[in-house]
Each structure stands twice: as structure tokens, then as C-alpha cells.
Motif scaffolding. Sequence first.
Motif, mmCIF file in Angstrom:
data_model
loop_
_atom_site.group_PDB
_atom_site.id
_atom_site.type_symbol
_atom_site.label_atom_id
_atom_site.label_comp_id
_atom_site.label_asym_id
_atom_site.label_seq_id
_atom_site.Cartn_x
_atom_site.Cartn_y
_atom_site.Cartn_z
ATOM 1 N N ASN A 100 78.627 47.489 29.518
ATOM 2 C CA ASN A 100 79.816 47.438 28.673
ATOM 3 C C ASN A 100 79.435 46.959 27.268
ATOM 4 O OD1 ASN A 100 82.444 47.580 27.875
ATOM 5 N ND2 ASN A 100 83.132 45.775 29.044
ATOM 6 N N ILE A 101 78.606 47.789 26.614
ATOM 7 C CA ILE A 101 78.077 47.458 25.293
ATOM 8 C C ILE A 101 78.409 48.578 24.326
ATOM 9 C CG2 ILE A 101 75.970 47.151 23.932
ATOM 10 C CD1 ILE A 101 74.677 45.900 26.420
ATOM 11 N N ASP A 102 78.922 48.229 23.157
ATOM 12 C CA ASP A 102 79.083 49.166 22.057
ATOM 13 C C ASP A 102 77.892 48.947 21.114
ATOM 14 O OD1 ASP A 102 79.684 50.578 19.769
ATOM 15 O OD2 ASP A 102 81.817 50.060 19.789
ATOM 16 N N TRP A 103 76.992 49.941 21.055
ATOM 17 C CA TRP A 103 75.777 49.780 20.241
ATOM 18 C C TRP A 103 76.036 49.980 18.756
ATOM 19 C CZ3 TRP A 103 71.534 47.606 22.288
ATOM 20 C CH2 TRP A 103 71.411 47.599 23.679
ATOM 21 N N ALA A 104 77.277 50.235 18.415
ATOM 22 C CA ALA A 104 77.776 50.198 17.029
ATOM 23 C C ALA A 104 77.285 51.341 16.131
ATOM 24 C CB ALA A 104 77.466 48.856 16.372
ATOM 25 N N SER A 105 75.993 51.627 16.098
ATOM 26 C CA SER A 105 75.553 52.659 15.161
ATOM 27 C C SER A 105 74.758 53.781 15.824
ATOM 28 C CB SER A 105 74.716 52.036 14.038
ATOM 29 O OG SER A 105 73.532 51.484 14.525
ATOM 30 N N GLY A 106 74.716 53.805 17.146
ATOM 31 C CA GLY A 106 74.081 54.932 17.827
ATOM 32 C C GLY A 106 72.612 54.704 18.125
ATOM 33 N N ILE A 107 72.278 54.723 19.425
ATOM 34 C CA ILE A 107 70.881 54.576 19.831
ATOM 35 C C ILE A 107 70.380 55.904 20.397
ATOM 36 C CG2 ILE A 107 70.850 52.086 20.190
ATOM 37 C CD1 ILE A 107 71.400 52.600 23.195
ATOM 38 N N THR A 108 69.125 56.221 20.061
ATOM 39 C CA THR A 108 68.518 57.469 20.535
ATOM 40 C C THR A 108 67.708 57.243 21.812
ATOM 41 O OG1 THR A 108 66.599 57.068 19.126
ATOM 42 C CG2 THR A 108 68.364 58.431 18.215
ATOM 43 N N ASP A 109 67.314 55.987 22.043
ATOM 44 C CA ASP A 109 66.507 55.634 23.210
ATOM 45 C C ASP A 109 66.849 54.204 23.603
ATOM 46 O OD1 ASP A 109 64.798 57.273 21.118
ATOM 47 O OD2 ASP A 109 63.995 57.829 23.089
ATOM 48 N N PHE A 110 66.676 53.900 24.864
ATOM 49 C CA PHE A 110 66.780 52.487 25.227
ATOM 50 C C PHE A 110 65.835 52.159 26.373
ATOM 51 C CE2 PHE A 110 69.865 54.117 28.348
ATOM 52 C CZ PHE A 110 69.598 53.356 29.470
ATOM 53 N N VAL A 111 65.414 50.909 26.397
ATOM 54 C CA VAL A 111 64.666 50.374 27.527
ATOM 55 C C VAL A 111 65.611 49.458 28.288
ATOM 56 C CG1 VAL A 111 62.832 48.785 28.244
ATOM 57 C CG2 VAL A 111 62.386 50.484 26.462
ATOM 58 N N GLY A 112 65.685 49.658 29.596
ATOM 59 C CA GLY A 112 66.364 48.706 30.463
ATOM 60 C C GLY A 112 65.285 47.997 31.261
ATOM 61 N N SER A 113 65.202 46.679 31.144
ATOM 62 C CA SER A 113 64.143 45.956 31.858
ATOM 63 C C SER A 113 64.750 44.833 32.678
ATOM 64 C CB SER A 113 63.107 45.406 30.877
ATOM 65 O OG SER A 113 63.577 44.264 30.191
ATOM 66 N N TRP A 114 63.984 44.374 33.665
ATOM 67 C CA TRP A 114 64.509 43.334 34.543
ATOM 68 C C TRP A 114 63.433 42.306 34.860
ATOM 69 C CZ3 TRP A 114 64.008 48.517 35.735
ATOM 70 C CH2 TRP A 114 63.002 48.874 36.637
ATOM 71 N N ALA A 115 63.918 41.112 35.179
ATOM 72 C CA ALA A 115 63.071 40.017 35.668
ATOM 73 C C ALA A 115 63.815 39.454 36.866
ATOM 74 C CB ALA A 115 62.879 38.956 34.590
ATOM 75 N N ASP A 116 63.694 40.167 37.972
ATOM 76 C CA ASP A 116 64.589 39.912 39.102
ATOM 77 C C ASP A 116 63.938 39.224 40.295
ATOM 78 O OD1 ASP A 116 66.665 40.982 37.791
ATOM 79 O OD2 ASP A 116 66.794 42.815 38.957
ATOM 80 N N ASP A 117 62.634 39.282 40.369
ATOM 81 C CA ASP A 117 61.974 38.858 41.597
ATOM 82 C C ASP A 117 61.562 37.394 41.561
ATOM 83 O OD1 ASP A 117 62.283 41.453 42.390
ATOM 84 O OD2 ASP A 117 60.312 42.045 41.652
ATOM 85 N N GLY A 118 62.521 36.540 41.263
ATOM 86 C CA GLY A 118 62.177 35.134 41.157
ATOM 87 C C GLY A 118 61.183 34.897 40.045
ATOM 88 N N GLY A 119 61.205 35.816 39.069
ATOM 89 C CA GLY A 119 60.282 35.676 37.950
ATOM 90 C C GLY A 119 58.902 36.206 38.238
ATOM 91 N N SER A 120 58.644 36.631 39.466
ATOM 92 C CA SER A 120 57.287 37.065 39.798
ATOM 93 C C SER A 120 57.033 38.517 39.456
ATOM 94 C CB SER A 120 57.013 36.842 41.288
ATOM 95 O OG SER A 120 57.890 37.635 42.057
ATOM 96 N N GLY A 121 58.053 39.185 38.991
ATOM 97 C CA GLY A 121 57.857 40.592 38.671
ATOM 98 C C GLY A 121 58.726 41.029 37.512
ATOM 99 N N ALA A 122 58.286 42.074 36.832
ATOM 100 C CA ALA A 122 59.060 42.649 35.741
ATOM 101 C C ALA A 122 58.956 44.160 35.853
ATOM 102 C CB ALA A 122 58.534 42.197 34.387
ATOM 103 N N GLY A 123 60.001 44.838 35.459
ATOM 104 C CA GLY A 123 59.986 46.294 35.472
ATOM 105 C C GLY A 123 60.866 46.824 34.368
ATOM 106 N N ALA A 124 60.755 48.129 34.116
ATOM 107 C CA ALA A 124 61.529 48.709 33.026
ATOM 108 C C ALA A 124 61.684 50.216 33.187
ATOM 109 C CB ALA A 124 60.851 48.413 31.684
ATOM 110 N N GLU A 125 62.752 50.723 32.593
ATOM 111 C CA GLU A 125 62.976 52.162 32.478
ATOM 112 C C GLU A 125 63.127 52.500 31.002
ATOM 113 O OE1 GLU A 125 66.557 52.988 34.650
ATOM 114 O OE2 GLU A 125 65.597 52.860 36.622
#
Length: 241
Positions: A100-125
Motif C-alpha cells: 500500500n505504497i504510492d511511489w509518487a513519481s513512477g518506478i520502472t523497477d523495484f527490489v523486494g527483499s526480506w530478512a525473515d529467517d531470524g536474521g540468518s538469511g536474506a533474499g530478494a526479487e
Amino acid sequence: MRKTLTAVAALAMIAGAAHGDVYTDNSGSSDVGGDIHSFFFDQGFDHLDIASVEVTNDANFIYFDISVVGDLDATNWGKYLIGMDTGRNAGSNSGGWGRNIDWASGITDFVGSWADDGGSGAGAELHAWDGAAWGLTDATYLANTDVMADDSNHAAGTQRIAVSLAALGLGHGDVLLFDVASTGGGFDPGVDHLSRADFATDDWANQSMSGNYLAYTVNIPAPGSMALLGLGGLVGLRRRR
Ligand SMILES: [Ca+2]
Ligand SMILES: [Ca+2]
């Protein structure tokens, strides 16, 4: 001797120019002038409080070191979005995993990343907007070549994301406009936006909106340019003696 030291310092500064640009953010509770609304701050969500983002690049990748106030090894949830405007099309104001984000001026690409595994792992799309729809470019669980995530500094609150410059269509001298937002799951808003020094939202149910985008200029030194600059400096030094 002094001149030699000056030359060394100048060389260090030239080398430093190729290093990261640091974009600092406000932090703390909105009750005392910070940028995390007390609704979130009072629940102890300091892993969503962006402290700074350092951006740098080499010949192939642009790196985002997203640093939050909290310890990413001490949390088992947290999402970090990088909204990017490369200018290759008009972009979209909505996107970023449907948050639920208004990026205000238009994004052509985005990275969605997470730190979900108790901090022991990171991932991204990495996702790209083609002018009509979002498509998945790559992910850490797919080819892991256009986007990568590094959790080695999680204890210090830093998550590193690397994105392929080629995948973004960026080269030397190009300017990337971007914003970074922390969020949760589903239709959550951006709890903290790097582009804003004030709080971005006051409740999970209320949309957040980007402020003025940050700008980063891609700098790819030509092979050998450092050595040439160094030689030039030394020649100049010799002439002045
Ligand atoms: Ca912040
Ligand atoms: Ca902020």
C-alpha cells in the motif's frame, strides 16, 4: 615529504570518489521528532527504522547497503523495498509486491527483499515495469545473477542488495532516482521511507507515499584511469619541485 603526503591524500580522495554515496535518514519515534510513528515505535519495530542507505557500484552491479536502527539478527520479519526510476519508461506509482505504497513519481523497477529467517538469511526479487505490467526479472531463489542479497552484516542492521546494472539498463553517467521503504507483509504500507524525514504512515491500514527521490550517478572508472590519474599527479609534483 609534505608534498608526497598531499599527493597520497589526493589519490585517496580520487579513489574514494568511486566509493559509496551515503543517504542518511531521520530515526526514532515521531513523539520526539523521529520518522517512525509512535504506533510502530512503541511496539519496538526498530528493524523497520531506516538509518541510512549507502549506494555504490562497480562495473557490473549497483549495491544498496540498507542499514536500520535494529539488529537484523534479532528479528524474524522485515521487508525492504527499493523503488527505482531508471527513466526507461514512465513507470508505475503502484507496485512493490502490491504494498500500500504510492511511489509518487513512477518506478520502472523495484527490489523486494526480506530478512525473515531470524536474521540468518536474506533474499530478494527484482521486478521490472514494461509500460503496462510488472514482471519478475530475477530472484535470489532463481538464477541469482541479476539480484543478490547479503546478510553478513545483519548484526549491525545492514542488508546488502546487489542489482545488475545491465538488468536496469544503466551505464556510466546515468542517474538512478530511487527510494527505499521498510514494510511488512500483504497490503502493508511503507512504515519508513528513505525519501521522508517525517513519518510515512501512522497505522498498518494507511497508505504511505514517497517524498522526493534520492539520486545516484553511476560511475564506472575506465580501466587504468586510476593509475593514469596517479601518474599525472606524480608528474605534476615533480615539476613543481
Ligand atoms: Ca528512519
Ligand atoms: Ca524516513
